[in-house]
Motif scaffolding. Structure first.
Motif, PDB file in Angstrom:
ATOM      1  N   ALA A   1      15.203   9.418   5.084  1.00  0.00           N
ATOM      2  CA  ALA A   1      13.809   9.844   4.928  1.00  0.00           C
ATOM      3  C   ALA A   1      13.462  10.952   5.919  1.00  0.00           C
ATOM      4  O   ALA A   1      12.732  11.896   5.585  1.00  0.00           O
ATOM      5  CB  ALA A   1      12.877   8.649   5.127  1.00  0.00           C
ATOM      6  N   MET A   2      13.983  10.876   7.139  1.00  0.00           N
ATOM      7  CA  MET A   2      13.751  11.931   8.134  1.00  0.00           C
ATOM      8  C   MET A   2      14.312  13.268   7.641  1.00  0.00           C
ATOM      9  O   MET A   2      13.667  14.316   7.765  1.00  0.00           O
ATOM     10  CB  MET A   2      14.399  11.549   9.463  1.00  0.00           C
ATOM     11  CG  MET A   2      13.726  10.386  10.173  1.00  0.00           C
ATOM     12  SD  MET A   2      14.718   9.712  11.541  1.00  0.00           S
ATOM     13  CE  MET A   2      14.718  11.122  12.670  1.00  0.00           C
ATOM     14  N   ALA A   3      15.528  13.212   7.075  1.00  0.00           N
ATOM     15  CA  ALA A   3      16.137  14.438   6.564  1.00  0.00           C
ATOM     16  C   ALA A   3      15.348  15.000   5.389  1.00  0.00           C
ATOM     17  O   ALA A   3      15.165  16.217   5.266  1.00  0.00           O
ATOM     18  CB  ALA A   3      17.586  14.164   6.150  1.00  0.00           C
TER      19      ALA A   3
ATOM     20  N   ARG B   1       0.815  -1.221   0.000  1.00  0.00           N
ATOM     21  CA  ARG B   1       0.000   0.000   0.000  1.00  0.00           C
ATOM     22  C   ARG B   1       0.850   1.274   0.000  1.00  0.00           C
ATOM     23  O   ARG B   1       0.466   2.273  -0.608  1.00  0.00           O
ATOM     24  CB  ARG B   1      -0.920   0.014   1.221  1.00  0.00           C
ATOM     25  CG  ARG B   1      -2.042  -0.997   1.161  1.00  0.00           C
ATOM     26  CD  ARG B   1      -2.868  -1.015   2.438  1.00  0.00           C
ATOM     27  NE  ARG B   1      -3.977  -1.960   2.328  1.00  0.00           N
ATOM     28  CZ  ARG B   1      -5.164  -1.666   1.831  1.00  0.00           C
ATOM     29  NH1 ARG B   1      -5.417  -0.435   1.419  1.00  0.00           N
ATOM     30  NH2 ARG B   1      -6.109  -2.573   1.752  1.00  0.00           N
ATOM     31  N   ARG B   2       1.981   1.239   0.704  1.00  0.00           N
ATOM     32  CA  ARG B   2       2.815   2.437   0.841  1.00  0.00           C
ATOM     33  C   ARG B   2       4.277   2.072   0.587  1.00  0.00           C
ATOM     34  O   ARG B   2       5.077   1.981   1.516  1.00  0.00           O
ATOM     35  CB  ARG B   2       2.661   3.036   2.242  1.00  0.00           C
ATOM     36  CG  ARG B   2       1.249   3.476   2.619  1.00  0.00           C
ATOM     37  CD  ARG B   2       0.804   4.676   1.788  1.00  0.00           C
ATOM     38  NE  ARG B   2      -0.469   5.220   2.257  1.00  0.00           N
ATOM     39  CZ  ARG B   2      -1.667   4.766   1.928  1.00  0.00           C
ATOM     40  NH1 ARG B   2      -1.772   3.704   1.130  1.00  0.00           N
ATOM     41  NH2 ARG B   2      -2.771   5.345   2.380  1.00  0.00           N
ATOM     42  N   PRO B   3       4.663   1.840  -0.679  1.00  0.00           N
ATOM     43  CA  PRO B   3       6.047   1.437  -0.983  1.00  0.00           C
ATOM     44  C   PRO B   3       7.000   2.631  -0.977  1.00  0.00           C
ATOM     45  O   PRO B   3       7.618   2.964  -1.988  1.00  0.00           O
ATOM     46  CB  PRO B   3       5.919   0.816  -2.375  1.00  0.00           C
ATOM     47  CG  PRO B   3       4.801   1.583  -3.014  1.00  0.00           C
ATOM     48  CD  PRO B   3       3.826   1.898  -1.895  1.00  0.00           C
ATOM     49  N   ASP B   4       7.115   3.299   0.171  1.00  0.00           N
ATOM     50  CA  ASP B   4       7.886   4.534   0.261  1.00  0.00           C
ATOM     51  C   ASP B   4       9.253   4.286   0.895  1.00  0.00           C
ATOM     52  O   ASP B   4       9.454   3.324   1.647  1.00  0.00           O
ATOM     53  CB  ASP B   4       7.130   5.571   1.104  1.00  0.00           C
ATOM     54  CG  ASP B   4       5.751   5.882   0.547  1.00  0.00           C
ATOM     55  OD1 ASP B   4       5.647   6.007  -0.686  1.00  0.00           O
ATOM     56  OD2 ASP B   4       4.799   5.984   1.343  1.00  0.00           O
ATOM     57  N   VAL B   5      10.192   5.210   0.628  1.00  0.00           N
ATOM     58  CA  VAL B   5      11.507   5.163   1.254  1.00  0.00           C
ATOM     59  C   VAL B   5      11.333   5.274   2.766  1.00  0.00           C
ATOM     60  O   VAL B   5      10.590   6.100   3.267  1.00  0.00           O
ATOM     61  CB  VAL B   5      12.395   6.317   0.751  1.00  0.00           C
ATOM     62  CG1 VAL B   5      13.722   6.328   1.507  1.00  0.00           C
ATOM     63  CG2 VAL B   5      12.639   6.181  -0.746  1.00  0.00           C
ATOM     64  N   GLY B   6      12.039   4.412   3.497  1.00  0.00           N
ATOM     65  CA  GLY B   6      11.969   4.465   4.947  1.00  0.00           C
ATOM     66  C   GLY B   6      11.074   3.409   5.539  1.00  0.00           C
ATOM     67  O   GLY B   6      11.131   3.149   6.746  1.00  0.00           O
ATOM     68  N   GLY B   7      10.211   2.771   4.743  1.00  0.00           N
ATOM     69  CA  GLY B   7       9.423   1.656   5.214  1.00  0.00           C
ATOM     70  C   GLY B   7       8.615   1.955   6.458  1.00  0.00           C
ATOM     71  O   GLY B   7       7.657   2.743   6.420  1.00  0.00           O
ATOM     72  N   GLN B   8       8.960   1.328   7.576  1.00  0.00           N
ATOM     73  CA  GLN B   8       8.194   1.467   8.804  1.00  0.00           C
ATOM     74  C   GLN B   8       8.073   2.925   9.232  1.00  0.00           C
ATOM     75  O   GLN B   8       7.022   3.345   9.730  1.00  0.00           O
ATOM     76  CB  GLN B   8       8.841   0.642   9.913  1.00  0.00           C
ATOM     77  CG  GLN B   8       8.011   0.588  11.187  1.00  0.00           C
ATOM     78  CD  GLN B   8       8.513  -0.461  12.157  1.00  0.00           C
ATOM     79  OE1 GLN B   8       9.261  -1.368  11.797  1.00  0.00           O
ATOM     80  NE2 GLN B   8       8.112  -0.356  13.411  1.00  0.00           N
ATOM     81  N   TYR B   9       9.120   3.703   9.042  1.00  0.00           N
ATOM     82  CA  TYR B   9       9.062   5.136   9.336  1.00  0.00           C
ATOM     83  C   TYR B   9       7.949   5.805   8.528  1.00  0.00           C
ATOM     84  O   TYR B   9       7.149   6.588   9.063  1.00  0.00           O
ATOM     85  CB  TYR B   9      10.412   5.773   9.004  1.00  0.00           C
ATOM     86  CG  TYR B   9      10.409   7.287   8.980  1.00  0.00           C
ATOM     87  CD1 TYR B   9      10.570   8.017  10.154  1.00  0.00           C
ATOM     88  CD2 TYR B   9      10.238   7.985   7.782  1.00  0.00           C
ATOM     89  CE1 TYR B   9      10.573   9.407  10.137  1.00  0.00           C
ATOM     90  CE2 TYR B   9      10.230   9.364   7.755  1.00  0.00           C
ATOM     91  CZ  TYR B   9      10.399  10.062   8.927  1.00  0.00           C
ATOM     92  OH  TYR B   9      10.380  11.440   8.900  1.00  0.00           O
ATOM     93  N   ALA B  10       7.852   5.473   7.249  1.00  0.00           N
ATOM     94  CA  ALA B  10       6.826   6.063   6.384  1.00  0.00           C
ATOM     95  C   ALA B  10       5.429   5.595   6.784  1.00  0.00           C
ATOM     96  O   ALA B  10       4.475   6.382   6.749  1.00  0.00           O
ATOM     97  CB  ALA B  10       7.108   5.722   4.919  1.00  0.00           C
TER      98      ALA B  10
END
Length: 453
Positions: A317-319, A81-90
């Motif tokens: 991803a945080m940065a 559903r959410r294949p974003d950089v950072g995984g669990q963070y995202a």
């Protein structure tokens, strides 16, 4: 030319981004590498001390595998559903609020990932010392190993993934060797299968206590989601890798636990401090113990390699979200790797390894890790409701079997693990929560810089 040779051209006006070069095999090796460390060679004896009968021992490992599989299913759907950089963070950022995701990344950087890496590096150092008998200052070899893996991963995701895959294959070879020689070794006379004890509160408490180290041994599948931004087809390949990888780990753990029980018996296994070494010693003498020591050292190095490859993508991803130092989001134009994020993690892990306080730090993170497991699993309810009422369900995406029952049970298990660790390690849990709370001023600082009044 780096191992990530001939990177895609990046224009002068466009900052370089992460490169999508990983496939399903790479991701499967990352999943397995994030789970299998030195723990499976040591933890069977810890579990046997909690549940000393054969049937209860095997039932506890089976329950742990089922819980890990449920977690893999949940993360597979989240990744779809959410294949974003950072995984669990995202997942945490999109489901709840950026402060929840920041708290996760903050704890990952300061304690969970770096502390775990430091402890693993020290464990590898101890095995290497025993093998080669070289007297060096405490933490020296660990620091060299961490530095080498940091440099390899700065060369690009392909270099890091190749190193990780080779070390993972070495881990599997060590496990298969242990299983093979354990099956041909003489069987303990006390290893006959006994019936399960009658249900009781005492048995339930013992099983729950045994599940805590088992679940820690199974933890780590979530780190594969960190590199979703560098997978060629994350929506398709990451769910496959999570399921295949966790199934592979369940098979490895079941075989290792069974041969340890077969060779040593319940009482012998509970008394052992190094069950894998004791099994190989029975099978091949001292030479066997030395062989498995090499395998354990390689397994530990594989876990370190996987950690160095995956977790920096969270800090990156945080940065990029404006919630961390801007430089941590910098990507090298040639290697297409977040080298500042990788270097930051490597340096902190080296500092912890040299400080000698890695064991205390590891005790702080138990409850925190499972708080975020529970929150992440619960985010699936948020995404399903949001997608159903908004843009709609992703076409062809993976769906958790048995949801919402299986997902809800996983959340309850996470809550039970947190509660157990709070009762057994109140001081450590309080320190862990304090570290998380210390991140709130940092979050306010960066969020105000991102959105000035």
């Amino acid at each position: 030319m780096t191992p990530d040779s001939r990177p895609p051209t990046v224009s002068d006006s466009e900052p370089p981004t992460l490169s999508r070069r990983l496939g399903v095999f790479d991701a499967t090796m990352i999943v397995m590498g994030g789970i299998i460390g030195s723990g499976i060679f040591l933890l069977p004896s810890v579990v046997a001390r909690h549940v000393p009968t054969t049937a209860a021992f095997l039932a506890a490992w089976a329950a742990g595998g089922a819980i890990a599989m449920a977690g893999a299913f949940i993360y597979a759907e989240l990744a779809s559903r959410r294949p974003d950089v950072g995984g669990q963070y995202a997942f945490l950022r999109e489901a709840y609020h950026p402060v929840v995701a920041f708290s996760y990344g903050w704890g990952l950087l300061l304690v969970v990932q770096t502390g775990g890496m430091a402890a693993s590096a020290i464990a590898a150092e101890r095995y290497l010392r025993e093998l080669f008998g070289v007297a060096l200052p405490d933490g020296f070899v660990a620091a060299i190993v961490l530095l080498a893996l940091t440099l390899i991963n700065c060369l690009g995701v392909r270099a890091g993934s190749t190193t990780q895959s080779l070390l993972m294959l070495a881990k599997i070879a060590a496990i298969l060797a242990l299983v093979f020689f354990g099956l041909i070794a003489r069987r303990s006379p006390s290893a006959s299968v006994a019936p399960l004890e009658p249900p009781s509160w005492t048995l339930a408490a013992a099983m729950l206590a045994a599940l805590v180290p088992i679940l820690f041994a199974y933890g780590g599948w979530q780190t594969a989601t960190f590199v979703s931004g560098e997978m060629r087809e994350p929506r398709r390949d990451l769910p496959r890798a999570l399921i295949i990888g966790v199934l592979g780990v369940i098979a490895c753990y079941a075989l290792v636990s069974a041969v340890c029980l077969r060779v040593l018996g319940p009482a012998g296994l509970a008394a052992s401090q190094a069950p894998a070494s004791d099994v190989m010693r029975v099978a091949l003498g001292e030479a066997g113990a030395r062989v498995i020591a090499i395998g354990i050292a390689l397994s530990t190095l594989g876990f370190l390699s996987q950690s160095m490859l995956t977790a920096p993508r969270v800090y990156y991803a945080m940065a990029k979200d404006g919630l961390f130092f801007r430089g941590v989001g910098w990507v090298h134009a040639g290697t297409r790797a977040p080298v500042v994020a990788i270097a930051l993690q490597g340096i902190l892990a080296i500092v912890i390894a040299l400080s000698g306080r890695y064991e205390q730090i590891l005790n702080y993170v138990v409850s925190v890790d499972w708080i975020f497991f529970g929150l992440t699993a619960a985010s699936l309810f948020v995404f399903r409701r949001r997608d159903a009422s908004g843009a709609g369900e992703p076409a062809g995406g993976f769906r958790v079997p048995g949801h919402p029952v299986t997902t809800g049970l996983f959340v309850l298990v996470a809550a039970a693990v947190v509660a157990t660790t709070l009762v057994e390690s109140t001081t450590h849990a309080a320190i862990a929560v304090g570290i998380l709370l210390a991140g709130l001023p940092a979050y306010l600082f960066w969020s105000r810089r991102r959105h000035p009044a």
